[in-house]
Scaffold this active site. Structure first.
Site, PDB file in Angstrom:
ATOM      1  N   PHE A 163      -2.131 -43.611  -7.651  1.00  0.00           N
ATOM      2  CA  PHE A 163      -1.278 -44.775  -7.362  1.00  0.00           C
ATOM      3  C   PHE A 163      -0.549 -45.253  -8.607  1.00  0.00           C
ATOM      4  O   PHE A 163       0.424 -45.974  -8.532  1.00  0.00           O
ATOM      5  CB  PHE A 163      -2.128 -45.933  -6.815  1.00  0.00           C
ATOM      6  N   ASP A 275     -14.773 -48.482  -1.751  1.00  0.00           N
ATOM      7  CA  ASP A 275     -14.818 -47.504  -2.847  1.00  0.00           C
ATOM      8  C   ASP A 275     -15.759 -48.001  -3.943  1.00  0.00           C
ATOM      9  O   ASP A 275     -15.407 -48.014  -5.115  1.00  0.00           O
ATOM     10  CB  ASP A 275     -13.410 -47.267  -3.385  1.00  0.00           C
TER      11      ASP A 275
END
Length: 429
Positions: A163, A275
């Site tokens: 990202f 996560d």
């Protein structure tokens, strides 16, 4: 001639101004740091040199008196009040030092501040109350940061992912962590929309075991997310250097993680981390006595872009597979109990000193776990109660995994029964 002399005089003047500003910022950081460390002599010395430092503010608009009030440092507070500290100064959340002292239940501090005319008020009551902040108004964003205020001149790269990147840089003279989204992702309408949605979520989170969101750049490219910078690094690096932790340290760490997660999972606005792994658990300082959970939401942020299989690749490393709940790996419906599974894997790693299924590649490890296998307990630090708790937390049936509030209670009980640390040194080779 005279023109160039004039301009060099101006540039020298500008340099002097820059140096003065840098020194002022440095002294501001120092007084806040010494107030935090309960170093009254250092605080007094700075105030003797420059009385105006009593009005110093950090990036959350908190004064040295806010810091002393929160920690209950009476002598530091008395010294600051002696130098005319504003007893009712308000921080970014409109909290006074007294509201902080009440939130942290510091009785002597409460009395001291009240005796100096301290009032308890603030937008959200005391500092530790877990009330969600009202969402920011779309027209007047108190979290929108002007990118010109971000100083990347001495920045260092902390992490990289699909990202974008995470940098340590400065904002208004204070070190911060900045996630910079890749320019090609910044152009995507879905990403921009999700990014803003994420900011609206993060701005409401405030807890001692959650990395504090400070603001974001959403009006200009690249999109950036700014959080507090924690100098202790991440748990992954810490375990790599230290190996297996003593049971009492592992349980203290686990309690900090579980407190942050219990807050995220609390109703009505439940946030699933998705996560949770050692890289996303940060140590507040180098003495490693306090942990915070960070980097949540990015998987959700990019979810609209990708197949769910790729979500975890986007939040940093495919290493997330190693901590992934079987239901996520199998693309089944899942709920907040996925975080409880990942927590069990982290607890295992802290006690064993190596990642779960360390002999497998991350993807293979996730596949193996999805087939019903679990890591082997080898460490002596695993008491029967800890083994039982870990087994339940990584149960294949998510309904059998305990919620974090229950995990907290059980860890507290286990902590009370542990022998003192020195008995364990024989096991730490």
């Amino acid at each position: 001639m005279s023109g160039s002399a004039g301009s060099s005089g101006r540039s020298a003047g500008g340099e002097r101004e820059k140096k003065k500003e840098k020194a002022r910022v440095s002294r501001t950081s120092q007084i806040l740091w010494h107030a935090h460390q309960n170093d009254v002599a250092a605080v007094r010395k700075l105030l003797e040199e420059d009385r105006s430092l009593v009005k110093a503010r950090d990036y959350d608009n908190r004064t040295p008196l806010h810091v002393a009030a929160l920690h209950g440092w009476i002598d530091v507070a008395k010294c600051l009040l002696e130098y005319d500290a504003d007893v009712n100064a308000q921080d970014r959340w409109k909290n006074t030092p007294l509201a902080d002292a009440e939130g942290a239940r510091r009785s002597p501090m409460i009395e001291l501040l009240k005796s100096h005319g301290g009032l308890s008020y603030g937008q959200n009551g005391s500092h530790f109350e877990q009330r969600p902040l009202p969402p920011p108004l779309p027209n007047k964003c108190d979290w929108e940061i002007d990118p010109n205020e971000l100083d990347f001149s001495g920045s260092t790269l902390i992490g990289k992912g699909s990202f974008g990147e995470i940098l340590r840089a400065c904002w208004r003279g204070t070190p911060v962590a900045i996630k910079r989204i890749l320019p090609n992702l910044s152009d995507d309408k879905l990403v921009v929309q999700d990014f803003r949605h994420e900011v609206n979520l993060l701005v409401k989170l405030r807890h001692p075991n959650i990395v504090q969101f400070l603001g974001a750049v959403t009006e200009k490219k690249p999109l950036m997310l700014i959080t507090e910078y924690l100098r202790g690094g991440d748990l992954h690096q810490h375990l790599k250097e230290k190996g297996a932790l003593s049971p009492s340290t592992a349980i203290s760490f686990a309690l900090d993680i579980a407190r942050g997660m219990a807050y995220l999972h609390s109703e009505p606005n439940v946030v699933i981390h998705r996560d949770l792994k050692p890289r996303n658990v940060l140590l507040v300082n180098t003495s490693a006595d306090h942990l915070k959970v960070g980097d949540f939401g990015l998987s959700k942020l990019i979810r609209a872009q990708q197949h769910s299989h790729d979500v975890y690749k986007l939040t940093g490393e495919t290493g997330s597979y190693r901590y992934m709940a079987p239901e996520v790996f199998k693309h089944r419906k899942y709920d907040k109990k996925v975080d409880v599974f990942s927590f069990a894997m982290i607890l295992y790693e802290m006690l064993e000193g190596e990642p779960p299924m360390s002999n497998c590649e991350p993807y293979e490890a996730a596949k193996y776990v999805a087939e019903g296998h679990r890591p082997m307990f080898r460490a002596k630090g695993y008491t029967p109660e800890l083994r039982e708790l870990t087994d339940q937390c990584w149960s294949p049936d998510m309904n059998n995994r305990p919620p974090f509030l229950e995990i907290l209670k059980r860890l507290e009980k286990i902590k009370e029964t542990l022998p003192s640390d020195h008995h364990w040194h024989i096991f730490a080779s």
